[in-house]
Design a protein around this motif. Structure first.
Motif, PDB file in Angstrom:
ATOM      1  N   HIS A   1       0.836  -1.205   0.000  1.00  0.00           N
ATOM      2  CA  HIS A   1       0.000   0.000   0.000  1.00  0.00           C
ATOM      3  C   HIS A   1       0.872   1.257   0.000  1.00  0.00           C
ATOM      4  N   GLU A   2       1.768   1.343   0.980  1.00  0.00           N
ATOM      5  CA  GLU A   2       2.553   2.570   1.110  1.00  0.00           C
ATOM      6  C   GLU A   2       3.551   2.735  -0.028  1.00  0.00           C
ATOM      7  N   TYR A   3       4.059   1.615  -0.572  1.00  0.00           N
ATOM      8  CA  TYR A   3       5.009   1.757  -1.672  1.00  0.00           C
ATOM      9  C   TYR A   3       4.308   2.228  -2.938  1.00  0.00           C
ATOM     10  N   HIS A   4       3.075   1.776  -3.164  1.00  0.00           N
ATOM     11  CA  HIS A   4       2.345   2.245  -4.345  1.00  0.00           C
ATOM     12  C   HIS A   4       2.094   3.744  -4.282  1.00  0.00           C
ATOM     13  N   HIS A   5       2.040   4.295  -3.072  1.00  0.00           N
ATOM     14  CA  HIS A   5       1.891   5.739  -2.911  1.00  0.00           C
ATOM     15  C   HIS A   5       3.069   6.502  -3.485  1.00  0.00           C
ATOM     16  N   LEU A   6       4.207   5.836  -3.640  1.00  0.00           N
ATOM     17  CA  LEU A   6       5.372   6.475  -4.239  1.00  0.00           C
ATOM     18  C   LEU A   6       4.986   7.162  -5.557  1.00  0.00           C
ATOM     19  N   TRP A   7       4.096   6.521  -6.303  1.00  0.00           N
ATOM     20  CA  TRP A   7       3.571   7.115  -7.537  1.00  0.00           C
ATOM     21  C   TRP A   7       2.229   7.790  -7.265  1.00  0.00           C
ATOM     22  N   ASN A   8       1.266   7.022  -6.768  1.00  0.00           N
ATOM     23  CA  ASN A   8      -0.093   7.525  -6.588  1.00  0.00           C
ATOM     24  C   ASN A   8      -0.204   8.347  -5.313  1.00  0.00           C
ATOM     25  N   VAL A   9      -0.244   9.637  -5.461  1.00  0.00           N
ATOM     26  CA  VAL A   9      -0.407  10.701  -4.456  1.00  0.00           C
ATOM     27  C   VAL A   9       0.884  11.453  -4.178  1.00  0.00           C
ATOM     28  N   LYS A  10       2.021  10.784  -4.129  1.00  0.00           N
ATOM     29  CA  LYS A  10       3.256  11.526  -3.919  1.00  0.00           C
ATOM     30  C   LYS A  10       3.737  12.188  -5.199  1.00  0.00           C
ATOM     31  N   ARG A  11       3.353  11.643  -6.343  1.00  0.00           N
ATOM     32  CA  ARG A  11       3.717  12.254  -7.618  1.00  0.00           C
ATOM     33  C   ARG A  11       2.477  12.477  -8.495  1.00  0.00           C
ATOM     34  N   LEU A  12       1.747  11.419  -8.755  1.00  0.00           N
ATOM     35  CA  LEU A  12       0.451  11.554  -9.417  1.00  0.00           C
ATOM     36  C   LEU A  12      -0.562  11.894  -8.333  1.00  0.00           C
ATOM     37  N   ARG A  13      -1.095  13.114  -8.352  1.00  0.00           N
ATOM     38  CA  ARG A  13      -1.874  13.574  -7.205  1.00  0.00           C
ATOM     39  C   ARG A  13      -3.052  14.444  -7.632  1.00  0.00           C
ATOM     40  N   PRO A  14      -4.093  14.499  -6.804  1.00  0.00           N
ATOM     41  CA  PRO A  14      -5.147  15.494  -7.014  1.00  0.00           C
ATOM     42  C   PRO A  14      -4.553  16.898  -6.955  1.00  0.00           C
ATOM     43  N   ILE A  15      -5.094  17.799  -7.729  1.00  0.00           N
ATOM     44  CA  ILE A  15      -4.464  19.118  -7.903  1.00  0.00           C
ATOM     45  C   ILE A  15      -4.389  19.908  -6.600  1.00  0.00           C
ATOM     46  N   ALA A  16      -5.294  19.630  -5.666  1.00  0.00           N
ATOM     47  CA  ALA A  16      -5.292  20.369  -4.395  1.00  0.00           C
ATOM     48  C   ALA A  16      -4.144  19.963  -3.484  1.00  0.00           C
ATOM     49  N   LEU A  17      -3.533  18.809  -3.752  1.00  0.00           N
ATOM     50  CA  LEU A  17      -2.509  18.279  -2.848  1.00  0.00           C
ATOM     51  C   LEU A  17      -1.109  18.641  -3.313  1.00  0.00           C
ATOM     52  N   GLY A  18      -0.848  19.906  -3.429  1.00  0.00           N
ATOM     53  CA  GLY A  18       0.471  20.408  -3.769  1.00  0.00           C
ATOM     54  C   GLY A  18       0.400  21.418  -4.901  1.00  0.00           C
ATOM     55  N   PRO A  19       1.109  22.567  -4.721  1.00  0.00           N
ATOM     56  CA  PRO A  19       1.865  22.925  -3.525  1.00  0.00           C
ATOM     57  C   PRO A  19       0.952  22.993  -2.297  1.00  0.00           C
ATOM     58  N   PHE A  20       1.475  22.553  -1.163  1.00  0.00           N
ATOM     59  CA  PHE A  20       0.670  22.457   0.039  1.00  0.00           C
ATOM     60  C   PHE A  20       0.515  23.804   0.746  1.00  0.00           C
ATOM     61  N   ASP A  21      -0.639  23.987   1.325  1.00  0.00           N
ATOM     62  CA  ASP A  21      -0.889  25.057   2.279  1.00  0.00           C
ATOM     63  C   ASP A  21      -0.781  24.406   3.654  1.00  0.00           C
ATOM     64  N   TYR A  22       0.289  24.720   4.369  1.00  0.00           N
ATOM     65  CA  TYR A  22       0.525  24.074   5.663  1.00  0.00           C
ATOM     66  C   TYR A  22      -0.233  24.749   6.808  1.00  0.00           C
ATOM     67  N   ASP A  23      -0.943  25.851   6.494  1.00  0.00           N
ATOM     68  CA  ASP A  23      -1.704  26.560   7.517  1.00  0.00           C
ATOM     69  C   ASP A  23      -3.153  26.089   7.617  1.00  0.00           C
ATOM     70  N   ASN A  24      -3.650  25.481   6.536  1.00  0.00           N
ATOM     71  CA  ASN A  24      -5.075  25.196   6.451  1.00  0.00           C
ATOM     72  C   ASN A  24      -5.339  23.835   5.824  1.00  0.00           C
TER      73      ASN A  24
ATOM     74  N   ASN B   1     -10.966  13.835  -4.416  1.00  0.00           N
ATOM     75  CA  ASN B   1     -10.355  12.688  -5.076  1.00  0.00           C
ATOM     76  C   ASN B   1      -9.495  11.796  -4.190  1.00  0.00           C
ATOM     77  N   LEU B   2      -9.729  11.796  -2.894  1.00  0.00           N
ATOM     78  CA  LEU B   2      -8.997  10.856  -2.048  1.00  0.00           C
ATOM     79  C   LEU B   2      -9.395   9.419  -2.340  1.00  0.00           C
ATOM     80  N   TRP B   3     -10.544   9.211  -2.950  1.00  0.00           N
ATOM     81  CA  TRP B   3     -10.940   7.848  -3.351  1.00  0.00           C
ATOM     82  C   TRP B   3      -9.981   7.290  -4.401  1.00  0.00           C
ATOM     83  N   VAL B   4      -9.347   8.164  -5.181  1.00  0.00           N
ATOM     84  CA  VAL B   4      -8.300   7.716  -6.107  1.00  0.00           C
ATOM     85  C   VAL B   4      -6.975   7.593  -5.362  1.00  0.00           C
ATOM     86  N   ALA B   5      -6.625   8.630  -4.606  1.00  0.00           N
ATOM     87  CA  ALA B   5      -5.331   8.667  -3.927  1.00  0.00           C
ATOM     88  C   ALA B   5      -5.176   7.532  -2.927  1.00  0.00           C
ATOM     89  N   GLU B   6      -6.203   7.270  -2.131  1.00  0.00           N
ATOM     90  CA  GLU B   6      -6.116   6.228  -1.109  1.00  0.00           C
ATOM     91  C   GLU B   6      -6.882   4.962  -1.494  1.00  0.00           C
TER      92      GLU B   6
END
Length: 594
Positions: free
Chosen positions: A285-308, A314-319
């Motif tokens: 699971h966590e290794y597949h995240h190397l591509w899905n979400v850490k690189r291929l990601r929903p547009i809202a997930l980066g650049p990150f807003d660390y304040d909010n 699309n977390l149904w795709v990411a997770e």
């Protein structure tokens, strides 16, 4: 020579000025037994009247505002060897009145005593530095590089992290920007470290907490997972990868990072085949995240807003898709048979169907509301929500089978993920929207997915599992069909010998009859109850339609409830491979998993 415009000149000057700014951290441990990290942050080249420094409020991959600043104490700053004034101006922001000093030294302490894969933890045996809960950053300067020097406590001799080491400087690392620093956990102590090569990449495994693991077996089996995951995307983007594994008496969970992951495991579980397989599923699971979400990601997930909060539907795709590919990777790596794999998926379908909240909340809504619901469940959550992990896993399976069926076995969901990775991460360098993901699915499959999105992504319609499993020549039978099993509709737990109701299912007999969470069950039809209510013969021995009198203690008052038992609505799916599957069905089956 071409003349430079005034605007460009200002831009170049700004870039040049920022390039002169340097940020360095030094992490020490004077009282690890009391769970503290001593932090020193040095900023030079930022000549201003004041500097605002911030701590993130959440950790990417774990969608909840955790308020890491709550664990900070003793914040102070100095310039030229003299203390300068500081002021806290927001919950996670400190203003340092630096008076145009060329360099400032900031000190603060962080209390770290929460065991999880997403929060820092320090004791006398080790320090786990989950970076968003440890490091601060200068406001507006997330793109700055930084260095981190770790001073291990006496007797500690190892540091494990995905950060790049600084040549010639022991336990010193560099990050090209704060996004990378915040995505790079650090393990400090005397962890057991071993390595293996897979897909041309060196993988380091840092084991904390001991355990009955077999390093040679893990090297082989973890490498199989890595190879199968890499095969989907055609490349492994890392030069090195670090697994930080925390072995506890009971443990679990994982959190993905750019070139590392943190896993929780049970230290005595490696010789139990079921538990060992569960660990490998977590690795997958966590290794597949190397591509899905850490690189291929929903547009809202980066650049990150660390304040909010960073909202996405699309977390149904990411997770969820990552949970789905976890199944495929376990099969392809040889850890599960095809029969075991399809039964696991059928069981997962039943789990979603049997969750009352699946009829209330869509998987897109579940993704968006992760920040307020998923990580803050209550006694009614199963009645009102659905997990974007579990529903997303099923949507991934249905989508995969639909694509294979439409292309007569030529394409599958692997092709969608690989093409999305190439297009949005490698070519465009940005995340995708929901509409863009749908467009790619339609491009790969050659058919419209508008109705699919309406029903399964943005809707709560029943899952047509018979149809989709049928594409692959798989027969799915509901073993509860035709049975009339009495069902009260509660879950209970035994607390200090007391039977306490912990949940009540929507539209069940208990729901209609008035039983509440936190009721202490005393008796059913005057029969004393000292075991789980839902499995007690006083209930299971009745017939559907018959009534029982449940006596409870609620807020110190004894109450009786007469409840008419309903039939159990839950399904139990048994999946079998058709021996007489057609050629077309076999083509789908083989493309699906192999």
């Amino acid at each position: 020579m071409k003349r430079i415009s005034a605007g460009l000149l200002i831009l170049f000057m700004s870039i040049s000025a920022k390039s002169q700014v340097k940020v360095g951290f030094e992490v020490s441990f004077t009282e690890p037994q009391a769970h503290y990290a001593e932090m020193e942050m040095n900023i030079s080249g930022l000549v201003k009247d004041y500097i605002d420094v911030k701590m993130p409020v959440w950790a990417p991959g774990s969608y909840l505002v955790r308020e890491f600043a709550k664990s900070v104490e003793g914040f102070s700053a100095a310039a030229g060897g003299k203390t300068v004034p500081v002021e806290k101006i927001r919950k996670n922001t400190w203003r340092v009145y630096s008076a145009k000093a060329k360099s400032i030294k900031i000190r603060y302490r962080v209390y770290a005593f929460e065991v999880s894969v997403r929060t820092p933890f320090i004791d006398e045996s080790h320090a786990f530095l989950s970076s968003t809960g440890i490091f601060m950053y200068p406001d507006g300067l997330l793109n700055l590089p930084s260095t981190v020097k770790v001073n291990p406590f006496k007797g500690w001799g190892k540091v494990s992290t995905g950060l790049e080491p600084v040549a010639g400087e022991k336990f010193t690392y560099t990050a090209s920007n704060f996004d990378i620093l915040f995505d790079s956990p650090i393990e400090v102590g005397n962890q057991d470290v071993f390595e293996f090569m897979a897909s041309g990449v060196k993988h380091e495994v840092a084991m904390y907490g001991g355990g009955n693991y077999d390093k040679e077996r893990l090297k082989v089996d973890m490498a199989k997972v890595v190879e199968q995951a890499t095969a989907i995307y055609g490349e492994n983007p890392n030069k090195h990868y670090t697994f930080i594994v925390h072995n506890f008496n009971t443990g679990g969970g994982g959190l993905e990072h750019l070139n590392s992951t943190v896993l929780g495991a049970s230290r005595r579980g490696y010789t139990n085949e079921k538990t060992y397989k569960g660990f490998l599923e977590l690795v997958a699971h966590e290794y597949h995240h190397l591509w899905n979400v850490k690189r291929l990601r929903p547009i809202a997930l980066g650049p990150f807003d660390y304040d909010n909060e960073n909202y996405t539907t699309n977390l149904w795709v990411a997770e969820g898709f990552t949970s789905y590919f976890e199944n495929k990777l376990m099969f392809r790596a040889g850890f599960n048979t095809m029969a075991q794999t399809i039964q696991s998926m059928a069981t997962a379908v039943a789990g979603v169907v049997n969750t009352p909240g699946a009829k209330i909340q869509t998987v897109a809504e579940a993704s968006y509301d992760a920040w307020i619901k998923s990580y803050r469940p209550n006694e009614n959550s199963s009645n009102t929500t659905i997990s974007y992990y579990s529903k997303g896993e099923i949507v991934g399976m249905l989508m995969d089978l639909e694509i294979i069926q439409a292309t007569k076995g030529a394409k599958n969901l692997d092709d969608v993920m690989k093409t999305m990775y190439a297009e949005y991460y490698k070519k465009l360098g940005r995340g995708y929207t929901d509409a863009e993901f749908k467009t790619m699915v339609e491009k790969i499959s050659g058919i419209s997915f508008t109705e699919f999105w309406k029903v399964y992504v943005n809707g709560t319609d029943p899952i047509d599992y018979t149809k989709y499993f049928g594409y692959a020549g798989v027969t799915v039978k509901n073993e509860n069909e035709g049975k009339s099993v009495p069902y009260l509709g509660v879950a209970s737990k035994i607390t200090e010998g007391k039977v306490m109701i912990s949940s009540v299912s929507r539209n069940s007999a208990a729901w209609d009859g008035g039983l509440n969470v936190n009721d202490r069950v005393l008796s059913v039809d005057e029969i004393y109850i000292d075991s789980a209510l839902e499995r007690n013969p006083a209930v299971t021995g009745k017939k559907v339609g018959e009534s029982v009198v449940v006596r409870v203690l609620r807020d110190g008052i004894v109450k009786d409830f007469k409840i008419a038992l309903k039939a159990n609505p839950n399904i139990k799916l048994l999946a079998t491979l058709k021996e007489d599957a057609t050629e077309a069905e076999l083509k789908v089956r083989n493309k699906w998993l192999k």
